[in-house]
Design a protein around this motif. Sequence first.
Motif, mmCIF file in Angstrom:
data_model
loop_
_atom_site.group_PDB
_atom_site.id
_atom_site.type_symbol
_atom_site.label_atom_id
_atom_site.label_comp_id
_atom_site.label_asym_id
_atom_site.label_seq_id
_atom_site.Cartn_x
_atom_site.Cartn_y
_atom_site.Cartn_z
ATOM 1 N N GLY A 203 -46.596 -49.353 41.713
ATOM 2 C CA GLY A 203 -47.110 -49.586 40.368
ATOM 3 C C GLY A 203 -48.312 -48.715 40.066
ATOM 4 O O GLY A 203 -48.455 -48.191 38.950
ATOM 5 N N TYR A 204 -49.180 -48.531 41.041
ATOM 6 C CA TYR A 204 -50.362 -47.687 40.869
ATOM 7 C C TYR A 204 -49.960 -46.243 40.537
ATOM 8 O O TYR A 204 -50.562 -45.592 39.684
ATOM 9 N N TYR A 205 -48.919 -45.758 41.220
ATOM 10 C CA TYR A 205 -48.484 -44.374 41.010
ATOM 11 C C TYR A 205 -47.436 -44.246 39.903
ATOM 12 O O TYR A 205 -46.962 -43.137 39.623
ATOM 13 N N GLY A 206 -47.051 -45.346 39.297
ATOM 14 C CA GLY A 206 -46.055 -45.288 38.231
ATOM 15 C C GLY A 206 -44.654 -44.978 38.714
ATOM 16 O O GLY A 206 -43.847 -44.382 37.992
ATOM 17 N N LYS A 207 -44.334 -45.412 39.937
ATOM 18 C CA LYS A 207 -43.012 -45.176 40.502
ATOM 19 C C LYS A 207 -42.155 -46.440 40.343
ATOM 20 O O LYS A 207 -42.564 -47.527 40.779
ATOM 21 N N PRO A 208 -40.990 -46.337 39.730
ATOM 22 C CA PRO A 208 -40.138 -47.525 39.554
ATOM 23 C C PRO A 208 -39.713 -48.130 40.890
ATOM 24 O O PRO A 208 -39.444 -47.410 41.853
ATOM 25 N N VAL A 209 -39.676 -49.459 40.917
ATOM 26 C CA VAL A 209 -39.194 -50.194 42.091
ATOM 27 C C VAL A 209 -37.876 -50.854 41.710
ATOM 28 O O VAL A 209 -37.827 -51.675 40.785
ATOM 29 N N ASN A 252 -41.183 -61.056 39.474
ATOM 30 C CA ASN A 252 -40.426 -59.949 38.890
ATOM 31 C C ASN A 252 -41.256 -58.944 38.103
ATOM 32 O O ASN A 252 -40.726 -57.942 37.624
ATOM 33 N N ASN A 253 -42.584 -59.175 38.003
ATOM 34 C CA ASN A 253 -43.418 -58.125 37.408
ATOM 35 C C ASN A 253 -43.806 -57.068 38.434
ATOM 36 O O ASN A 253 -44.480 -56.094 38.107
ATOM 37 N N LEU A 254 -43.364 -57.246 39.689
ATOM 38 C CA LEU A 254 -43.639 -56.255 40.730
ATOM 39 C C LEU A 254 -42.434 -55.380 41.041
ATOM 40 O O LEU A 254 -42.497 -54.525 41.922
ATOM 41 N N PHE A 255 -41.329 -55.611 40.367
ATOM 42 C CA PHE A 255 -40.232 -54.649 40.471
ATOM 43 C C PHE A 255 -39.639 -54.442 39.083
ATOM 44 O O PHE A 255 -39.734 -55.286 38.204
ATOM 45 N N ASP A 256 -39.039 -53.287 38.906
ATOM 46 C CA ASP A 256 -38.692 -52.824 37.563
ATOM 47 C C ASP A 256 -37.239 -52.991 37.185
ATOM 48 O O ASP A 256 -36.895 -53.009 36.004
ATOM 49 N N GLY A 257 -36.377 -53.089 38.174
ATOM 50 C CA GLY A 257 -34.959 -53.181 37.871
ATOM 51 C C GLY A 257 -34.164 -53.741 39.026
ATOM 52 O O GLY A 257 -34.654 -53.844 40.152
ATOM 53 N N ILE A 258 -32.924 -54.120 38.709
ATOM 54 C CA ILE A 258 -31.978 -54.627 39.698
ATOM 55 C C ILE A 258 -30.733 -53.753 39.655
ATOM 56 O O ILE A 258 -30.184 -53.483 38.578
ATOM 57 N N LEU A 259 -30.301 -53.296 40.806
ATOM 58 C CA LEU A 259 -29.020 -52.622 40.916
ATOM 59 C C LEU A 259 -28.057 -53.586 41.600
ATOM 60 O O LEU A 259 -28.236 -53.926 42.766
ATOM 61 N N ASN A 262 -23.236 -55.424 38.177
ATOM 62 C CA ASN A 262 -23.128 -55.048 36.762
ATOM 63 C C ASN A 262 -23.913 -53.784 36.445
ATOM 64 O O ASN A 262 -24.195 -53.500 35.282
ATOM 65 N N GLY A 263 -24.295 -53.047 37.454
ATOM 66 C CA GLY A 263 -25.061 -51.833 37.246
ATOM 67 C C GLY A 263 -26.553 -52.089 37.280
ATOM 68 O O GLY A 263 -27.033 -53.052 37.894
ATOM 69 N N LEU A 264 -27.297 -51.242 36.601
ATOM 70 C CA LEU A 264 -28.752 -51.303 36.594
ATOM 71 C C LEU A 264 -29.216 -52.175 35.425
ATOM 72 O O LEU A 264 -28.947 -51.861 34.267
ATOM 73 N N ILE A 265 -29.898 -53.283 35.733
ATOM 74 C CA ILE A 265 -30.343 -54.233 34.714
ATOM 75 C C ILE A 265 -31.788 -54.627 34.979
ATOM 76 O O ILE A 265 -32.333 -54.370 36.060
ATOM 77 N N ASP A 266 -32.418 -55.277 34.001
ATOM 78 C CA ASP A 266 -33.799 -55.724 34.211
ATOM 79 C C ASP A 266 -33.795 -57.046 34.982
ATOM 80 O O ASP A 266 -32.826 -57.805 34.937
#
Length: 286
Positions: A203-209, A252-259, A262-266
């Motif tokens: 999160g500090y570096y702006g990298k999606p999790v 869930n505010n510490l990760f950005d998406g779920i694979l 059903n694909g990539l979802i929030d």
Amino acid sequence: MEKIIEIANEVSREKVRGASWSAEAMAKAVYELGKAKAVSCNDINEISKVIVNANPAMGSLYNLSLILKNSCDLKKELYLAAQKFLEYMNLSRNSIVRYSNELFRESANVFTLSNSSNVYNVIKENKDKINKVLVAESYPGGEGAIFATQIKSLGIDVELYPDASISNAIEKSSFVLIGADTITIDGCLFNKVGTKNASIIAGYYGKPVIAVFEPFKINPIMKCDQDIAIARSYLIQGYGELSYRLFDHLPNNLFDGILSVNGLIDPSGSNLSRLHESFLNWFTNI
């Protein structure tokens, strides 16, 4: 029952292989013994208890138990439910791999930790789009070092980092991939200790999790405020025994998406509910 108890004890002791392996091992044992008529729905209460207690932190074991009990309630053969669960495991893994190309529209550096089979499969599928995989050693179990060795054998460039220096690795990465041992229905993820630190740094570096997992790891009765207080320990020379919690808890505010299937979802609670519901509906024709 002895064989099921034996496998459950192996699952309880396991330190490297995770939730998918644990559920698969238990499902195979139930299938083999059920088909041989060594166990049946008459034993379901005992079987369910043994499966869940093998590792209460794993949503995969809870859901295997749930499918077996539901099948028995419908007067179906126990081994058929275990067989169907194994089929679903295979289909869900393949679906995740198929949708994983959504993450790799361009070449990437990937950071990960621990030893997730789903993360391994995603990296293997997209290896031609990966410049480098950066891996935390995941001490004290060293699962990350094992994972790095496996990835290296695929011919992918790998860098292994001490846990204390993962900020350097994450800064170089395009995104972070993590597995999951269980996910609560309202959106909290439990995974190997160190995952929360990695997510905060990302999160500090702006990298999606991105969390990669199958729907059978979603525990429909767990909530975010519950705690999984499973601890292990190891010896430090000159100090003595050091205890640590096995799992980190990520809201869930510490990760950005779920694979997932059903694909990539929030990672919203509503999406998790739909994923788990689709998992249960798949078993209606056992």
